[in-house]
Scaffold this motif. Structure first.
Motif, PDB file in Angstrom:
ATOM      1  N   SER A  42      84.606 -92.666  21.084  1.00  0.00           N
ATOM      2  CA  SER A  42      83.453 -93.136  19.957  1.00  0.00           C
ATOM      3  C   SER A  42      83.482 -92.507  18.659  1.00  0.00           C
ATOM      4  CB  SER A  42      82.024 -93.293  20.558  1.00  0.00           C
ATOM      5  OG  SER A  42      81.565 -91.983  20.879  1.00  0.00           O
ATOM      6  N   PRO A  43      83.849 -91.191  18.444  1.00  0.00           N
ATOM      7  CA  PRO A  43      83.795 -90.514  17.134  1.00  0.00           C
ATOM      8  C   PRO A  43      84.902 -91.194  16.341  1.00  0.00           C
ATOM      9  CG  PRO A  43      83.686 -89.043  18.745  1.00  0.00           C
ATOM     10  CD  PRO A  43      83.855 -90.128  19.555  1.00  0.00           C
ATOM     11  N   LEU A  44      85.954 -91.899  16.965  1.00  0.00           N
ATOM     12  CA  LEU A  44      86.941 -92.512  16.041  1.00  0.00           C
ATOM     13  C   LEU A  44      86.432 -93.728  15.333  1.00  0.00           C
ATOM     14  CD1 LEU A  44      90.135 -92.691  15.423  1.00  0.00           C
ATOM     15  CD2 LEU A  44      90.083 -94.415  17.443  1.00  0.00           C
ATOM     16  N   LEU A  45      85.529 -94.408  15.840  1.00  0.00           N
ATOM     17  CA  LEU A  45      84.766 -95.531  15.276  1.00  0.00           C
ATOM     18  C   LEU A  45      83.543 -95.571  14.595  1.00  0.00           C
ATOM     19  CD1 LEU A  45      86.187 -98.211  17.645  1.00  0.00           C
ATOM     20  CD2 LEU A  45      87.109 -97.410  15.792  1.00  0.00           C
ATOM     21  N   GLU A  46      82.812 -94.353  14.808  1.00  0.00           N
ATOM     22  CA  GLU A  46      81.488 -94.048  14.352  1.00  0.00           C
ATOM     23  C   GLU A  46      81.611 -93.904  12.936  1.00  0.00           C
ATOM     24  OE1 GLU A  46      80.361 -90.224  15.996  1.00  0.00           O
ATOM     25  OE2 GLU A  46      79.555 -91.005  17.782  1.00  0.00           O
TER      26      GLU A  46
END
Length: 348
Positions: A42-46
């Motif tokens: 999820s950090p990739l798209l946050e």
């Protein structure tokens, strides 16, 4: 207009699916797009400028009865959004069930027969040919939705804090960076460690302006240490030391990336960094660095590509061992000697 994209994993798959998001937002500015993704990625798209939100789930605990209550709460959250479109780009049983439970007005997925997920869709999009690249297959869902599958877009926008952190650790000052990815999830996707070591030694001897950065997770620490030892004064061992977003920015800072068939290789393609991709058991026409087929090195053996996670040949990993450091070095010389090119990732 509300849209849900289902592509929870893995890193390379998520990166290759991003053009679908970009083109939906480019051609339908009224669309609020959400993405169902594994918590670890999820950090990739946050904070992504094209996303209205993320719906996270823990892939590792999916089958455990202890997590079924949480899974049902996630399904209820999805249903509350009342999505107009549900797009399943994973197209396995798990994602197909979620797509069906989302109860969207229209559901489209990929016609992948591995787990029968296509029965959950209103429309299942076939792969045009066996060797169609994954990115191009994902983009085939867009015409079904009335969205053009072409146009310029920023595949992976720069994350300024992480880019600044990279500059703090490595200031170019006229130097060039070779990014190395020696690890891979399948052991038989890994170009031999001794080949990486020899490559670094020879590049360092030929080019005084080159530095090296070795990427990977904690499991790759021994690989990073061995490669750094080949040229310790000019090589950064970053294995197990970067966040996901920092890894992206290290790749973006690179002049060239040498990588096995892994997620970071797809990141390099997305940010426009030239790739020398080392392929053994998998098919680069389907999952190679997008738009960079000329950078792929693969030995032609009767068993290649076997598409298996193990090797049964008398000489294990012959497909990768036979890609010599000299062959990689030759390709790198071409890239390093070429005029600086526009660093723009290919669009759909």
């Amino acid at each position: 207009m509300k849209v849900l994209i289902l592509k929870p994993s893995s890193l390379g798959d998520v990166v290759q699916a991003l053009p679908v998001l970009r083109l939906i937002r480019k051609h339908r500015r009224d669309a609020d797009v959400f993405w169902w993704i594994d918590t670890s990625l999820s950090p990739l798209l946050e904070g992504d400028p094209d996303l209205a939100g993320l719906i996270r789930f823990d892939r590792r605990g999916w089958m455990s009865p202890m997590n079924w209550a949480e899974i049902w709460r996630t399904v209820q959250e999805i249903r509350c959004h009342a999505f107009d479109w549900v797009i399943d780009l994973q197209s396995l049983a798990r994602s197909g069930i979620v797509a069906w439970l989302a109860n969207g007005d229209f559901t489209v997925g990929l016609d992948d027969a591995r787990e029968g997920a296509r029965c959950f869709y209103d429309v299942a999009v076939r792969r045009p040919t066996w060797d169609t690249h994954a990115v191009d297959w994902y983009l085939q869902v867009l015409p079904v939705l009335g969205i053009p599958n072409h146009g310029a877009f920023d595949w992976l926008p720069v994350r300024k804090p992480q880019a600044a952190a990279v500059r703090e650790k490595w200031a170019p000052a006229g130097r060039r960076l070779i990014v190395l990815q020696p690890g891979a999830r399948w052991w038989n996707k890994r170009w031999p460690l001794e080949h990486f070591v020899q490559l670094v030694r020879r590049l360092a001897a030929e080019h005084a302006d080159l530095d090296f950065a070795v990427l990977g997770g904690m499991a790759d620490r021994s690989l990073g240490e061995a490669i750094r030892a080949a040229c310790p004064e000019r090589c950064l061992d970053l294995t197990g030391r970067t966040s996901l977003l920092e890894m992206v920015e290290w790749i973006r800072a690179g002049t060239v990336m040498v990588a096995n068939d892994t997620g970071p290789m797809h990141v390099a393609a997305a940010v426009g960094v030239p790739v020398v991709g080392l392929f053994g058991p998998t098919e680069p026409r389907r999952t190679g660095a997008y738009g960079q087929r000329d950078g792929i090195l693969q030995t032609h053996l009767p068993c290649v590509p076997c598409m298996k996670e193990s090797c049964s040949r008398a000489l294990p990993l012959e497909c990768l061992r036979s890609i010599s450091p000299e062959a990689v070095l030759s390709r790198l010389r071409e890239l390093l000697d070429a005029p600086a090119r526009n660093r723009r990732a290919p669009s759909g």
